[in-house]
Design an enzyme around this catalytic site. Structure first.
Site, PDB file in Angstrom:
ATOM      1  N   THR A 135       4.527   2.449  -1.734  1.00  0.00           N
ATOM      2  CA  THR A 135       4.986   1.088  -1.991  1.00  0.00           C
ATOM      3  C   THR A 135       6.453   1.071  -2.419  1.00  0.00           C
ATOM      4  OG1 THR A 135       4.746  -0.684  -3.622  1.00  0.00           O
ATOM      5  CG2 THR A 135       3.909   1.442  -4.274  1.00  0.00           C
ATOM      6  N   ASP A 136       7.100  -0.080  -2.232  1.00  0.00           N
ATOM      7  CA  ASP A 136       8.487  -0.220  -2.703  1.00  0.00           C
ATOM      8  C   ASP A 136       8.549  -0.333  -4.227  1.00  0.00           C
ATOM      9  OD1 ASP A 136       7.419  -2.777  -2.995  1.00  0.00           O
ATOM     10  OD2 ASP A 136       9.059  -3.810  -1.963  1.00  0.00           O
ATOM     11  N   GLU A 137       7.371  -0.537  -4.860  1.00  0.00           N
ATOM     12  CA  GLU A 137       7.373  -0.740  -6.313  1.00  0.00           C
ATOM     13  C   GLU A 137       7.815   0.513  -7.073  1.00  0.00           C
ATOM     14  OE1 GLU A 137       4.096  -2.973  -7.906  1.00  0.00           O
ATOM     15  OE2 GLU A 137       3.670  -3.860  -5.962  1.00  0.00           O
ATOM     16  N   TYR A 160       0.543   1.245 -12.236  1.00  0.00           N
ATOM     17  CA  TYR A 160       0.298   1.360 -10.785  1.00  0.00           C
ATOM     18  C   TYR A 160       1.481   2.041 -10.097  1.00  0.00           C
ATOM     19  CZ  TYR A 160       0.411  -0.036  -5.854  1.00  0.00           C
ATOM     20  OH  TYR A 160       0.527  -0.015  -4.485  1.00  0.00           O
ATOM     21  N   LYS A 164       1.790   5.711  -8.183  1.00  0.00           N
ATOM     22  CA  LYS A 164       2.199   5.874  -6.778  1.00  0.00           C
ATOM     23  C   LYS A 164       3.440   6.778  -6.714  1.00  0.00           C
ATOM     24  CE  LYS A 164       0.736   4.362  -3.509  1.00  0.00           C
ATOM     25  NZ  LYS A 164      -0.344   4.808  -2.595  1.00  0.00           N
TER      26      LYS A 164
HETATM   27  N1  NAD Z   1      -1.153  -4.270  -0.285  1.00  0.00           N
HETATM   28  C1  NAD Z   1       0.145  -4.106  -0.279  1.00  0.00           C
HETATM   29  O1  NAD Z   1       0.901  -5.081  -0.348  1.00  0.00           O
HETATM   30  C2  NAD Z   1       0.750  -2.727  -0.152  1.00  0.00           C
HETATM   31  C3  NAD Z   1       2.132  -2.607   0.052  1.00  0.00           C
HETATM   32  C4  NAD Z   1       2.691  -1.332   0.167  1.00  0.00           C
HETATM   33  C5  NAD Z   1       1.882  -0.217   0.075  1.00  0.00           C
HETATM   34  N2  NAD Z   1       0.557  -0.374  -0.141  1.00  0.00           N
HETATM   35  C6  NAD Z   1      -0.262   0.853  -0.235  1.00  0.00           C
HETATM   36  O2  NAD Z   1      -1.240   0.802   0.785  1.00  0.00           O
HETATM   37  C7  NAD Z   1      -2.422   1.454   0.347  1.00  0.00           C
HETATM   38  C8  NAD Z   1      -3.603   0.520   0.509  1.00  0.00           C
HETATM   39  O3  NAD Z   1      -3.371  -0.669  -0.269  1.00  0.00           O
HETATM   40  P1  NAD Z   1      -4.365  -1.900  -0.160  1.00  0.00           P
HETATM   41  O4  NAD Z   1      -3.638  -3.108  -0.580  1.00  0.00           O
HETATM   42  O5  NAD Z   1      -5.054  -1.861   1.148  1.00  0.00           O
HETATM   43  O6  NAD Z   1      -5.416  -1.519  -1.300  1.00  0.00           O
HETATM   44  P2  NAD Z   1      -6.936  -1.980  -1.451  1.00  0.00           P
HETATM   45  O7  NAD Z   1      -7.161  -1.965  -2.921  1.00  0.00           O
HETATM   46  O8  NAD Z   1      -7.202  -3.224  -0.687  1.00  0.00           O
HETATM   47  O9  NAD Z   1      -7.777  -0.822  -0.751  1.00  0.00           O
HETATM   48  C9  NAD Z   1      -7.890   0.463  -1.295  1.00  0.00           C
HETATM   49  C10 NAD Z   1      -9.035   1.180  -0.585  1.00  0.00           C
HETATM   50  O10 NAD Z   1      -9.089   2.516  -1.094  1.00  0.00           O
HETATM   51  C11 NAD Z   1     -10.458   2.803  -1.383  1.00  0.00           C
HETATM   52  N3  NAD Z   1     -10.481   3.791  -2.479  1.00  0.00           N
HETATM   53  C12 NAD Z   1     -10.108   3.598  -3.774  1.00  0.00           C
HETATM   54  N4  NAD Z   1     -10.296   4.730  -4.470  1.00  0.00           N
HETATM   55  C13 NAD Z   1     -10.790   5.660  -3.609  1.00  0.00           C
HETATM   56  C14 NAD Z   1     -11.149   7.030  -3.744  1.00  0.00           C
HETATM   57  N5  NAD Z   1     -11.062   7.667  -4.916  1.00  0.00           N
HETATM   58  N6  NAD Z   1     -11.589   7.683  -2.639  1.00  0.00           N
HETATM   59  C15 NAD Z   1     -11.694   7.042  -1.441  1.00  0.00           C
HETATM   60  N7  NAD Z   1     -11.369   5.749  -1.269  1.00  0.00           N
HETATM   61  C16 NAD Z   1     -10.904   5.059  -2.340  1.00  0.00           C
HETATM   62  C17 NAD Z   1     -11.071   1.482  -1.779  1.00  0.00           C
HETATM   63  O11 NAD Z   1     -12.483   1.483  -1.647  1.00  0.00           O
HETATM   64  C18 NAD Z   1     -10.397   0.532  -0.812  1.00  0.00           C
HETATM   65  O12 NAD Z   1     -11.096   0.458   0.410  1.00  0.00           O
HETATM   66  C19 NAD Z   1      -2.193   1.863  -1.109  1.00  0.00           C
HETATM   67  O13 NAD Z   1      -1.835   3.220  -1.136  1.00  0.00           O
HETATM   68  C20 NAD Z   1      -1.036   0.985  -1.545  1.00  0.00           C
HETATM   69  O14 NAD Z   1      -0.260   1.615  -2.538  1.00  0.00           O
HETATM   70  C21 NAD Z   1      -0.038  -1.599  -0.249  1.00  0.00           C
END
Ligand code: NAD
Length: 354
Positions: A135-137, A160, A164
């Site tokens: 993430t950009d955070e 968080y 990350k």
């Molecule tokens: N949503 C955003 O805006 C955004 C932006 C940039 C980066 N990201 C990154 O993208 C990735 C996904 O984000 P998201 O928004 O889809 O999150 P989310 O919370 O919607 O999904 C996370 C998924 O990971 C699974 N999970 C959690 N712990 C686990 C474990 N120990 N083992 C296996 N599976 C596990 C959960 O069941 C879920 O399906 C993250 O790494 C996040 O940092 C998200």
């Protein structure tokens, strides 16, 4: 495109593929008719994981779902061996900043320790390419001008983003120390279908539809850069295939808006789609006590992925938000099941009994 690298992954292990961004990636990749490989989706199905998000691909012969923890090195090692995995695409994480403030422990376990265990499996396997989704955070907060570049120093401010950042550093260290082939992406805020309705955009849409207050932190002037989730999925696949090993790519949406602007855009969309009066929806806006340590502004310079990999966001914010509002209006059942917790019953009935 530079034409430099072209990897053709044949066997992917995708972690967190039942969450918001991971499921968009799974649907995107299996939607590519020319993808001839296989994809194992490893997800623990925490509160944020929902198999309904990937129901459209459940019967695809190229796809297999496994419920499990990324921190279970034995399980991950077995999956890598059994499926002759050549590429890990790592989305799984605890992802909600507010939860990380109240209960940080799970963020350390999954985001830091979980990533470490995956890296250990990749290191032992020797020939696995590891793509880490971040993430950009991790870069902290910006003033009114400027944008995060790939070489911006890390300065995470929430449990968080710190977790990350720690995982990003581990990934880089494994590349440097063990020559693990890795790529990394740092992306701005995503929006789109199947996002858990604790996050700003689905929460606001849900409340607008139900004429409930629209809680906005502080003065509503925190700025985020918004990217449609399918564009993120495409960027990740582009990096997995053609990104230079060892490199990081920033991914952004050219969609910088204050939270208040986002809510007003959503009000416009919901008013247009439902015929509700704009003024009545506007009166639902409610300012609430700010999140502790709330970052003021994020912005992303994504010229590197644009120039090296010819990636740019396909959707602008206006059309992406319209599509997103339509999705939630058309999927009230999904929203309801997530909100009431009934999606867990679906899981018990459809998955756990097998
Ligand atoms: N949503 C955003 O805006 C955004 C932006 C940039 C980066 N990201 C990154 O993208 C990735 C996904 O984000 P998201 O928004 O889809 O999150 P989310 O919370 O919607 O999904 C996370 C998924 O990971 C699974 N999970 C959690 N712990 C686990 C474990 N120990 N083992 C296996 N599976 C596990 C959960 O069941 C879920 O399906 C993250 O790494 C996040 O940092 C998200």
């Amino acid at each position: 495109m530079s034409g430099r690298v072209v990897r053709e992954p044949r066997s992917l292990l995708v972690t967190g593929g039942a969450g918001f961004v991971g499921s968009a990636f799974v649907r995107y990749l299996l939607g590519q008719a020319d993808f001839r490989g296989t994809l194992v989706n490893l997800d623990l199905l925490t509160y944020a994981g929902n198999l309904e998000n990937v129901a459209a691909v459940a019967d695809d012969p190229r796809y297999k779902f496994v419920r499990g923890d990324i921190a279970d090195g034995e399980l991950v090692g077995r999956l890598v061996r059994e499926h002759e995995v050549d590429t890990i695409v790592h989305f799984a994480a605890e992802s909600h900043v507010d939860r990380s403030i109240v209960a940080p422990s799970a963020f350390i376990e999954t985001n830091v320790v979980g990533t470490f265990r995956l890296l250990e499996v990749a290191r032992a396997a020797k020939s696995v390419h590891f793509h880490h989704v971040s993430t950009d955070e991790v870069f902290g907060s910006l003033g009114p001008t400027g944008a995060f570049r790939e070489d911006t120093p890390y300065r995470p401010n929430s449990p968080y983003s710190a977790s990350k950042a720690a995982s990003d550093h581990l990934v880089r260290a494994y590349a440097h120390t063990y020559a693990l082939p890795i790529t990394l992406s740092n992306c701005s805020n995503n929006y789109g279908p199947y996002q858990f309705p604790e996050k700003l955009i689905p929460l606001m849409i849900m409340n607008l539809v139900e004429d409930k207050p629209l809680p906005i932190y502080g003065d509503g002037l925190n700025v985020r850069d918004w990217l449609y989730v399918d564009d993120h999925a495409e960027a990740v696949w582009r990096i997995v295939r053609s990104g230079r090993a060892g490199e990081t790519y920033n991914v952004g949406g050219e969609g910088e808006r204050t939270n208040l602007e986002i809510v007003r855009l959503l009000i416009d969309c919901v008013a247009a789609e439902t015929g509700k009066a704009r003024s009545a929806l506007e009166s639902l806006v409610t300012f609430v006590r700010d999140r502790p340590g709330h970052d003021r502004r994020y912005a992303i310079d994504f010229s590197k992925i644009q120039q090296e990999l010819a990636w740019s966001p396909r959707r602008d914010l206006a059309s992406g938000l319209r599509e997103t509002v339509r999705f939630y209006l058309d999927h009230r059942g999904w929203l309801e099941r997530v909100r009431t917790g009934a999606y867990r019953d679906w899981l018990r009935e459809n998955y756990e009994q097998r």
